[in-house]
Design a protein around this motif. Sequence first.
Motif, PDB file in Angstrom:
ATOM      1  N   TYR A 179     -17.944   7.626  -5.152  1.00 51.79           N
ATOM      2  CA  TYR A 179     -18.695   8.027  -6.348  1.00 51.79           C
ATOM      3  C   TYR A 179     -20.030   7.315  -6.406  1.00 51.79           C
ATOM      4  N   ARG A 180     -20.922   7.858  -7.253  1.00 42.82           N
ATOM      5  CA  ARG A 180     -22.169   7.142  -7.554  1.00 42.82           C
ATOM      6  C   ARG A 180     -22.362   7.196  -9.065  1.00 42.82           C
ATOM      7  N   TRP A 181     -23.122   6.243  -9.580  1.00 39.02           N
ATOM      8  CA  TRP A 181     -23.373   6.197 -11.029  1.00 39.02           C
ATOM      9  C   TRP A 181     -24.577   7.051 -11.377  1.00 39.02           C
ATOM     10  N   GLU A 182     -24.514   7.706 -12.519  1.00 38.18           N
ATOM     11  CA  GLU A 182     -25.707   8.396 -13.013  1.00 38.18           C
ATOM     12  C   GLU A 182     -25.799   8.212 -14.521  1.00 38.18           C
ATOM     13  N   GLU A 183     -27.031   7.930 -14.993  1.00 39.20           N
ATOM     14  CA  GLU A 183     -27.231   7.729 -16.429  1.00 39.20           C
ATOM     15  C   GLU A 183     -26.951   9.012 -17.190  1.00 39.20           C
ATOM     16  N   SER A 184     -26.445   8.863 -18.405  1.00 39.70           N
ATOM     17  CA  SER A 184     -26.181  10.043 -19.232  1.00 39.70           C
ATOM     18  C   SER A 184     -26.969   9.934 -20.528  1.00 39.70           C
ATOM     19  N   LYS A 185     -27.416  11.092 -21.049  1.00 39.81           N
ATOM     20  CA  LYS A 185     -28.190  11.046 -22.298  1.00 39.81           C
ATOM     21  C   LYS A 185     -27.282  10.779 -23.492  1.00 39.81           C
ATOM     22  N   SER A 186     -26.040  11.267 -23.385  1.00 43.60           N
ATOM     23  CA  SER A 186     -25.181  11.244 -24.578  1.00 43.60           C
ATOM     24  C   SER A 186     -24.105  10.170 -24.550  1.00 43.60           C
ATOM     25  N   GLY A 187     -24.198   9.223 -23.652  1.00 42.85           N
ATOM     26  CA  GLY A 187     -23.143   8.209 -23.635  1.00 42.85           C
ATOM     27  C   GLY A 187     -23.349   7.235 -22.512  1.00 42.85           C
ATOM     28  N   PRO A 188     -22.268   6.552 -22.132  1.00 37.52           N
ATOM     29  CA  PRO A 188     -22.382   5.576 -21.050  1.00 37.52           C
ATOM     30  C   PRO A 188     -22.631   6.265 -19.706  1.00 37.52           C
ATOM     31  N   PRO A 189     -23.079   5.515 -18.691  1.00 41.31           N
ATOM     32  CA  PRO A 189     -23.326   6.128 -17.384  1.00 41.31           C
ATOM     33  C   PRO A 189     -22.057   6.787 -16.835  1.00 41.31           C
ATOM     34  N   ARG A 190     -22.256   7.864 -16.071  1.00 43.13           N
ATOM     35  CA  ARG A 190     -21.106   8.618 -15.578  1.00 43.13           C
ATOM     36  C   ARG A 190     -20.890   8.361 -14.101  1.00 43.13           C
ATOM     37  N   LYS A 191     -19.618   8.483 -13.707  1.00 41.55           N
ATOM     38  CA  LYS A 191     -19.290   8.408 -12.289  1.00 41.55           C
ATOM     39  C   LYS A 191     -19.301   9.817 -11.731  1.00 41.55           C
ATOM     40  N   TYR A 192     -20.140  10.053 -10.736  1.00 46.14           N
ATOM     41  CA  TYR A 192     -20.116  11.367 -10.064  1.00 46.14           C
ATOM     42  C   TYR A 192     -19.323  11.225  -8.778  1.00 46.14           C
ATOM     43  N   TYR A 193     -18.216  11.961  -8.699  1.00 49.46           N
ATOM     44  CA  TYR A 193     -17.345  11.856  -7.523  1.00 49.46           C
ATOM     45  C   TYR A 193     -17.729  12.878  -6.470  1.00 49.46           C
ATOM     46  N   GLN A 194     -17.557  12.521  -5.190  1.00 49.47           N
ATOM     47  CA  GLN A 194     -17.726  13.493  -4.116  1.00 49.47           C
ATOM     48  C   GLN A 194     -16.733  13.224  -3.004  1.00 49.47           C
ATOM     49  N   LEU A 195     -16.506  14.200  -2.148  1.00 47.83           N
ATOM     50  CA  LEU A 195     -15.560  14.036  -1.046  1.00 47.83           C
ATOM     51  C   LEU A 195     -16.164  13.163   0.040  1.00 47.83           C
ATOM     52  N   THR A 196     -15.358  12.326   0.646  1.00 42.33           N
ATOM     53  CA  THR A 196     -15.818  11.604   1.836  1.00 42.33           C
ATOM     54  C   THR A 196     -15.464  12.466   3.052  1.00 42.33           C
ATOM     55  N   LYS A 197     -15.830  11.979   4.229  1.00 40.83           N
ATOM     56  CA  LYS A 197     -15.491  12.739   5.446  1.00 40.83           C
ATOM     57  C   LYS A 197     -13.978  12.868   5.584  1.00 40.83           C
ATOM     58  N   ILE A 198     -13.292  11.761   5.335  1.00 41.33           N
ATOM     59  CA  ILE A 198     -11.823  11.790   5.416  1.00 41.33           C
ATOM     60  C   ILE A 198     -11.276  12.779   4.402  1.00 41.33           C
ATOM     61  N   GLY A 199     -11.895  12.755   3.219  1.00 41.87           N
ATOM     62  CA  GLY A 199     -11.474  13.662   2.156  1.00 41.87           C
ATOM     63  C   GLY A 199     -11.589  15.107   2.595  1.00 41.87           C
ATOM     64  N   GLU A 200     -12.712  15.417   3.247  1.00 46.38           N
ATOM     65  CA  GLU A 200     -12.919  16.805   3.683  1.00 46.38           C
ATOM     66  C   GLU A 200     -11.859  17.225   4.692  1.00 46.38           C
ATOM     67  N   GLU A 201     -11.581  16.313   5.646  1.00 46.63           N
ATOM     68  CA  GLU A 201     -10.564  16.642   6.650  1.00 46.63           C
ATOM     69  C   GLU A 201      -9.198  16.815   6.011  1.00 46.63           C
ATOM     70  N   PHE A 202      -8.903  15.903   5.100  1.00 49.68           N
ATOM     71  CA  PHE A 202      -7.631  15.931   4.385  1.00 49.68           C
ATOM     72  C   PHE A 202      -7.480  17.272   3.658  1.00 49.68           C
ATOM     73  N   LEU A 203      -8.595  17.685   3.008  1.00 49.73           N
ATOM     74  CA  LEU A 203      -8.577  18.938   2.250  1.00 49.73           C
ATOM     75  C   LEU A 203      -8.310  20.118   3.175  1.00 49.73           C
TER      76      LEU A 203
END
Lengths: 119, 545
Positions: A74-98
Amino acid sequence: MYCNLICNASMKIENTKAQMRKGVLEYCILSILKSGEAYPSEIIEKLKAGKLIVVEGTLYPLLTRLKNAGLLSYRWEESKSGPPRKYYQLTKIGEEFLKELETTWDDLVKAVKLTRKAK
Amino acid sequence: MNQTVTVNISGIVFHIEVDAYEELKKYLNKIKSYFKNSEGCDEIMTDIEARIAELFSEKITSDNQVINSNDVEEVVGIMGKPEQYLDEDEEEQQQKEQNSSNQKRKPYRTAKKLFRDPDERMIGGVASGIAAYFGINPIWVRLGFALTVSFGFVTYFILWAIIPEAKTASDKLQMKGDDVNIDNIGKTFKDEATKISDDLKKNGQQYGKKAESILEGFFSFLLQIFNGIFKVLGKVFGVLFIIVGTFWLVGLVGMLIGSETIFSITSDGIFSIESSDFFNLIFVSENQFHMAMVGIMLAVGIPIITLLYAGVRLLFKIKTHYSIGLGLFIFWIIGVAMCGMIGIRMATELTQDESVNDVEVISDEIDDFYISANTDENPGEGILEDRYSIISLDEDSIYINDIKLNIYKSKTDSMELKVIKSSSGKSRKDATNNAKMISYGYAINDSSIFLNNFLATIKENKIRGQQVRMKLYLPVGKSIYLDRSLKRILYGIENVTNTWDYDMLEEKWVMLEDGLTCLDCDDIDGVTTSELDSIRLYEPIIEEE
């Protein structure tokens, strides 16, 4: 799903349903992230639409587990309406697993269709 | 009008009403305790708090700046209570248990734990919890407690303190253990299967072949048997510890609080004590008495409780906190220290020994004396009895049977009885005073001497090792008959034939130049009566010269 004293029949059905949902939940989360990164609320929206989860609290431990297993990052991103959000994404292993999960799922669907027809 | 508090959730400040705040706090604590054992608990909590903050932010408008309990309820509804996502986590916990216990678990059965059952309780839920553990009806456990009255009463409260209450849903499931049904069997089987396949992947094909070998199977079978034996032994010791511990505890409490006889090993009294009276007679002040009580309670009681606790631990798998052991240890040290302090105080009470003497000169006209003692039992009620002395008590006096008589040769021609009363005390003055306060009765009437077999002192003087020693100085030529009643009083009397005190009774003894001699004893070479007469005639002549 739990019951306090003796599980009655309807509880058992609920239990089986929950087990089934649980099995595909991780697969669905990974699928959602396949199309791009997302933050928990977005994932929840989609899962709720599919009636896969009822309450949001369920998602957080799952995400943490997938992340610790190395399937997500994940990476952090600022949000206008609250605390910073975690943006999740697949890793390479994740993609293979999927990918593996997708084949397994297709096989399962076929198997279920077959058994149903056989009846 | 409602009071609000300010909270910081995930770095954002919210004004929240007090009752809403309480509700939110309770909810967060509940989640936290639910995830306590999960991997990444802190991270999950941060994520959940961040989401809650986000949801709250959506509620805040320019018109409504404050979070109220409706908002909290709504958010809790969205996030869900831990019970609602139990099923997701259950599997994870089971996997973890499997990893840690490494296949030692019985197949198709989850580990049971002992809890107090708050749902079925009558008092503290102890009986119902035990019943749930063994899968029986609580009524039998309650009956067991009730039948053993005080015994069960004490045990019940100890168990109440030790066994944790089943608070969460998963506790309650563990309390009963999962039923063996199709679902559970299927689930466990699946877990086992995935685990075995994982192992195979990790250790390669070779391990797989090895695992199948007969030898391996045989050893794991042996291991299981040994495991079983140790478990059974553990339970037996557990039961033993609990039974013995409870007996001792009841005994201790009875001794310190009750006024019944605490020890009475034999009827003829090797050692028997009547508790509270006895303690009162030893300790200087009420405070010292109470301090000694608490000290003994801690110093003796804590090891007993530890024994009980160990028994419970052997019998049931219960979660404990190290602070329990530490606390018990600290209290035990305090108890021992208190006993030590009292001991030192008591020792100083007894540091000095002093005595006072009475000397009675008895008529020198009489030649043959008769000496006897009182054989009545002590007045009052006996509180301590051993082989050598008896202590008894009535409303205002203490009676002590520490009386001894010895017979010596008189250096003059007059007969004397020297009565030495002695006692201990914290100073010489105190000891002398204690000795003076001893009253001891004896009577001399012409040729007969009568001795009491006990001394008396008033209660306020306490028991301070009071005793009476008597020395009878018998001039050469005079005789004395020792009555049977002197049995307990005679002490190490020297005589020419080295006859034991007990064998000297019921005989007439005469003092000669060599020492005490028996005149009528059959098996002893003594002087005859005619010889004695000549001695008596002879001696005054020597004196006159």
